[in-house]
Structures are given as C-alpha cells and as structure tokens.
Motif scaffolding. Structure first.
Motif, mmCIF file in Angstrom:
data_model
loop_
_atom_site.group_PDB
_atom_site.id
_atom_site.type_symbol
_atom_site.label_atom_id
_atom_site.label_comp_id
_atom_site.label_asym_id
_atom_site.label_seq_id
_atom_site.Cartn_x
_atom_site.Cartn_y
_atom_site.Cartn_z
ATOM 1 N N LYS A 20 2.417 4.253 -2.589
ATOM 2 C CA LYS A 20 2.751 4.520 -1.189
ATOM 3 C C LYS A 20 4.165 4.073 -0.850
ATOM 4 N N ASP A 21 4.613 2.972 -1.424
ATOM 5 C CA ASP A 21 5.952 2.445 -1.143
ATOM 6 C C ASP A 21 6.495 1.810 -2.414
ATOM 7 N N TRP A 22 7.450 2.477 -3.041
ATOM 8 C CA TRP A 22 7.987 1.993 -4.325
ATOM 9 C C TRP A 22 8.736 0.685 -4.161
ATOM 10 N N HIS A 23 9.354 0.465 -3.006
ATOM 11 C CA HIS A 23 10.124 -0.761 -2.786
ATOM 12 C C HIS A 23 9.229 -2.004 -2.822
ATOM 13 N N GLU A 26 3.603 -0.900 -3.340
ATOM 14 C CA GLU A 26 2.362 -0.764 -2.573
ATOM 15 C C GLU A 26 1.593 0.470 -3.044
ATOM 16 N N HIS A 60 1.409 -7.385 -1.516
ATOM 17 C CA HIS A 60 1.998 -6.044 -1.661
ATOM 18 C C HIS A 60 1.478 -5.053 -0.630
ATOM 19 N N SER A 62 -1.151 -3.500 -0.895
ATOM 20 C CA SER A 62 -1.906 -2.455 -1.582
ATOM 21 C C SER A 62 -3.343 -2.470 -1.094
#
Length: 69
Positions: A20-23, A26, A60, A62
């Motif tokens: 969902k969010d590479w930075h 996540e 994270h 996640s």
C-alpha cells in the motif's frame, strides 16, 4: 511476517498481499481458512487486534485481514 507465519501454521493461506505504501513498507494481506479459527490470543510485540478478524502492525501500519470460508 511473524503473524502470517503463525496463521499459516494454523491452516490459513495468503490470498492477497498488496504493498500500500512503499515508503513505510505498509502491506495489506488477506488470508483465508476453511472452518478455521485464529489463535485465541496473538502475543506478538507490535501487533494489535481490531475486531474478530483484523490485525494491525503498530510500526508499519500493515493490516492482516482474515476471511473464514
């Protein structure tokens, strides 16, 4: 990772895993199991349970969602 490994040892399988969010690294992970119940108490540091079938990682953000078939 530790949570998905534990759930797989209880018979759940990963149906979907999406970044969902590479930075922040996540992920949203959907797992399913036929007539299975997750362990009553998940005692993994940093993992919180929200509702009967949603687990979140505090570091994270996640999410692991369980589907009971």
């Amino acid at each position: 990772m530790e949570l998905t490994t534990l759930l797989q040892s209880c018979g759940f399988t990963i149906d979907k895993q999406e970044l969902k969010d590479w930075h922040f690294n996540e992920f949203e992970i959907v797992m399913s199991g036929k007539n299975l119940q997750p362990p009553m108490k998940i005692d993994i540091e940093g993992i919180e349970q929200y509702g009967d079938n949603i687990y979140c990682c505090k570091c994270h953000w996640s999410v692991v969602k369980l589907r009971m078939n």
